[in-house]
Design an enzyme around this catalytic site. Structure first.
Site, mmCIF file in Angstrom:
data_model
loop_
_atom_site.group_PDB
_atom_site.id
_atom_site.type_symbol
_atom_site.label_atom_id
_atom_site.label_comp_id
_atom_site.label_asym_id
_atom_site.label_seq_id
_atom_site.Cartn_x
_atom_site.Cartn_y
_atom_site.Cartn_z
ATOM 1 N N ARG A 29 29.701 25.986 -8.560
ATOM 2 C CA ARG A 29 29.090 24.726 -8.989
ATOM 3 C C ARG A 29 29.268 24.585 -10.502
ATOM 4 O O ARG A 29 28.788 25.416 -11.277
ATOM 5 C CB ARG A 29 27.602 24.722 -8.605
ATOM 6 C CG ARG A 29 26.877 23.443 -8.989
ATOM 7 C CD ARG A 29 25.461 23.419 -8.371
ATOM 8 N NE ARG A 29 24.582 22.483 -9.044
ATOM 9 C CZ ARG A 29 24.547 21.168 -8.793
ATOM 10 N NH1 ARG A 29 25.348 20.645 -7.873
ATOM 11 N NH2 ARG A 29 23.729 20.379 -9.448
ATOM 12 N N LYS A 30 29.961 23.512 -10.918
ATOM 13 C CA LYS A 30 30.144 23.286 -12.359
ATOM 14 C C LYS A 30 28.776 23.212 -13.029
ATOM 15 O O LYS A 30 27.864 22.622 -12.441
ATOM 16 C CB LYS A 30 30.919 21.982 -12.601
ATOM 17 C CG LYS A 30 32.340 21.980 -12.069
ATOM 18 C CD LYS A 30 33.079 20.671 -12.397
ATOM 19 C CE LYS A 30 32.500 19.488 -11.641
ATOM 20 N NZ LYS A 30 33.208 18.200 -11.929
ATOM 21 N N GLN A 75 29.801 18.695 -4.986
ATOM 22 C CA GLN A 75 29.382 17.799 -3.906
ATOM 23 C C GLN A 75 28.144 18.359 -3.197
ATOM 24 O O GLN A 75 28.201 18.799 -2.034
ATOM 25 C CB GLN A 75 30.544 17.568 -2.922
ATOM 26 C CG GLN A 75 31.675 16.732 -3.525
ATOM 27 C CD GLN A 75 31.217 15.357 -4.020
ATOM 28 O OE1 GLN A 75 30.322 14.749 -3.425
ATOM 29 N NE2 GLN A 75 31.791 14.863 -5.117
ATOM 30 N N CYS A 81 32.618 22.055 -4.706
ATOM 31 C CA CYS A 81 31.507 22.972 -4.467
ATOM 32 C C CYS A 81 30.517 22.268 -3.534
ATOM 33 O O CYS A 81 29.996 21.214 -3.881
ATOM 34 C CB CYS A 81 30.818 23.337 -5.781
ATOM 35 S SG CYS A 81 29.180 24.070 -5.502
ATOM 36 N N THR A 96 35.146 19.069 -8.192
ATOM 37 C CA THR A 96 33.971 18.220 -8.069
ATOM 38 C C THR A 96 32.801 18.944 -7.407
ATOM 39 O O THR A 96 32.998 19.692 -6.448
ATOM 40 C CB THR A 96 34.342 16.924 -7.293
ATOM 41 O OG1 THR A 96 33.161 16.142 -7.081
ATOM 42 C CG2 THR A 96 34.979 17.221 -5.945
ATOM 43 N N ASP A 136 33.480 12.006 -9.404
ATOM 44 C CA ASP A 136 32.529 10.888 -9.526
ATOM 45 C C ASP A 136 32.290 10.517 -10.991
ATOM 46 O O ASP A 136 31.926 11.360 -11.807
ATOM 47 C CB ASP A 136 31.202 11.267 -8.858
ATOM 48 C CG ASP A 136 31.376 11.538 -7.365
ATOM 49 O OD1 ASP A 136 32.173 10.827 -6.726
ATOM 50 O OD2 ASP A 136 30.739 12.478 -6.859
ATOM 51 N N HIS A 187 27.652 23.473 -2.604
ATOM 52 C CA HIS A 187 26.346 24.142 -2.710
ATOM 53 C C HIS A 187 25.344 23.355 -3.549
ATOM 54 O O HIS A 187 25.700 22.417 -4.252
ATOM 55 C CB HIS A 187 26.528 25.538 -3.333
ATOM 56 C CG HIS A 187 27.553 26.365 -2.638
ATOM 57 N ND1 HIS A 187 28.761 26.693 -3.210
ATOM 58 C CD2 HIS A 187 27.557 26.896 -1.401
ATOM 59 C CE1 HIS A 187 29.469 27.428 -2.363
ATOM 60 N NE2 HIS A 187 28.768 27.558 -1.255
ATOM 61 N N ASP A 230 37.516 15.682 -12.998
ATOM 62 C CA ASP A 230 36.286 15.448 -12.253
ATOM 63 C C ASP A 230 36.464 14.235 -11.343
ATOM 64 O O ASP A 230 37.357 13.413 -11.572
ATOM 65 C CB ASP A 230 35.171 15.223 -13.282
ATOM 66 C CG ASP A 230 33.906 14.708 -12.638
ATOM 67 O OD1 ASP A 230 33.410 15.354 -11.701
ATOM 68 O OD2 ASP A 230 33.416 13.637 -13.064
HETATM 69 ZN ZN LIG Z 1 29.411 26.280 -5.135
#
Ligand SMILES: [Zn+2]
Length: 436
Positions: free
Chosen positions: A356-357, A297, A334, A295, A255, A336, A253
């Protein structure tokens, strides 16, 4: 398929190991470096080999002959005076195929050459350059590519102190279209590909493609580098490195794990690497583990940061890691975010995505692109979202308590290990530390 090897080097810096032999004849664990290269070429179907010779050509001619003993066909072309890498190829152009692979005779490599060939053909570029991160980008000539992989600039050392660049270095392995070189036939020699011809081709509007690779390719042109390469060879690291072989990876990861958790990093000034992060990534690099940043974002979807702005942040990350001798093999993000209805947002990115995690789209994409082996891979992160991502992807998880989660406050499960930093996480993954 045809391969051309630049085998004319004198090897002044390897004189103690070579005597009067040319550089490609240097012994590497029992046979000449050039023989290792020819073995690799044969394995990938490059059985038409052209050797461009200079210093002491008879030693190479006598050893390799017509190539039949090595399962390939070899032609020897001798240059009368040193013409530089591009000069030597231009002088031999009539003997070359429409597309050929160019290998430098002082590099040890284990690259999936079929895959490189296919990517070059698909790119339609004049030439493709194999590019990769290294552990000293600050004093390396760097290549800048656009999101489609086309080379947009070469940045030679020294680099200006106020600019950050992605850690991408020209590894000196090229696929070249002969017709793209024809206009340069009469250029004055000596002429070098990296320093002279490629920058000129770019300036003339010819398209160069940057082929990113996680594979092993290193120059063995000094005693110290040669000893490193020999150690890597004997440890099996080179043998395992081809993209044709699935590799273990550490997904990490960003951040709160690599850099300080602040409220959404949206410009490079807010990006600061955490203590132990570069050191930990360096430890993983040194064992040949592939390191991939994954990550979320949502700053992109929110309109707080553009893709170009995010690249700048990542260039700062790569510069900072590089200053400490560390690098990441790839960065997946990501852009989104699912919730619509805010001022300045980009509606096309306000979607439910599969990247998106804790969704695992970034992990599966990296596994496909880089041929990674999830069964031998790890995930390192600072949040419950990361733990869930790891569980969803079937990966063991190391929590670093530098960011969001803190020790033990996880509803979603128990990490395999809780580390104080990425450095400690790396020690655990590498088996140098026991679970608590
Ligand atoms: Zn995404």
């Amino acid at each position: 398929m045809q391969a051309v090897i630049l085998a004319g080097g004198k090897g002044t810096r390897l004189r103690d190991r070579l005597g009067d032999l040319p550089k490609p004849m240097v012994d590497l664990a029992g046979k000449p470096l050039l023989e290792h290269q020819i073995d690799l070429l044969r394995t990938h179907g490059f059985t038409d080999v052209v050797l461009l010779l200079g210093h002491n050509p008879d030693s190479i001619r006598n050893y390799f002959g017509d190539g039949s003993r090595f399962g390939v066909s070899i032609r020897h072309i001798v240059e009368d005076e040193p013409l530089g890498s591009a000069g030597a190829v231009l002088a031999a152009l009539d003997a070359l195929d429409e597309t050929f692979l160019l290998v430098y005779g002082d590099t040890m490599l284990n690259v999936d050459l079929q895959r490189f060939w296919t990517a070059h053909a698909a790119s339609g570029a004049a030439a493709s350059l194999l590019i990769h991160p290294n552990d000293h980008p600050f004093d390396s000539d760097l290549v800048e590519i656009d999101p489609a992989g086309n080379v947009v600039a070469f940045h030679a050392v020294p680099h200006p102190p106020d600019r950050y660049y992605a850690n991408l270095v020209n590894a000196a392995l090229y696929m070249i279209r002969k017709d793209a070189l024809a206009p340069w036939r009469d250029a004055a020699a000596p002429l070098d590909f990296a320093r002279d011809l490629f920058p000129r081709m770019l300036q003339a509007g010819q398209r160069l493609y940057g082929y990113r690779s996680r594979e092993y390719i290193k120059d063995a042109g000094t005693p110290k580098r040669l000893d490193h390469v020999i150690a890597d060879y004997l440890s099996g690291r080179i043998g395992r490195s081809s993209a044709a072989t699935p590799a273990p990876a550490v997904f990490i990861d960003r951040d709160g794990t690599i850099n300080e958790e602040v409220n959404r990093v949206s410009e490079p000034g807010a990006f600061r690497i955490l203590p132990g992060a570069a050191e930990g990534i360096r430890k993983l690099n040194r064992t040949g583990l592939v390191v991939v940043v994954v990550t979320n974002q949502p700053v992109i979807a929110r309109g707080d940061c553009t893709e170009a702005g995010l690249r700048e942040i990542h260039d700062k990350m790569e510069s900072g890691l590089g200053d400490a001798g560390a690098f990441v093999d790839a960065i997946y993000y990501c852009p989104h975010h699912p919730d619509k209805g805010f001022a300045g947002e980009r509606p096309e990115l306000k979607i439910r995505c599969d990247c998106r995690k804790p969704a695992i789209g970034l992990v599966t994409q990296a596994c496909r692109d880089l041929n990674l082996d999830p069964a031998r891979s790890w995930f390192v992160g600072d949040s419950e979202t990361d733990l869930l991502t790891a569980r969803n992807a079937g990966l063991p998880f190391v929590l670093v308590d530098t960011g969001h989660a803190g020790r033990g406050a996880m509803q979603a499960g128990v990490p395999e290990f809780v580390a104080a930093s990425v450095s400690e996480a790396a020690d655990f993954i590498l088996g140098r530390r026991s679970p608590q």
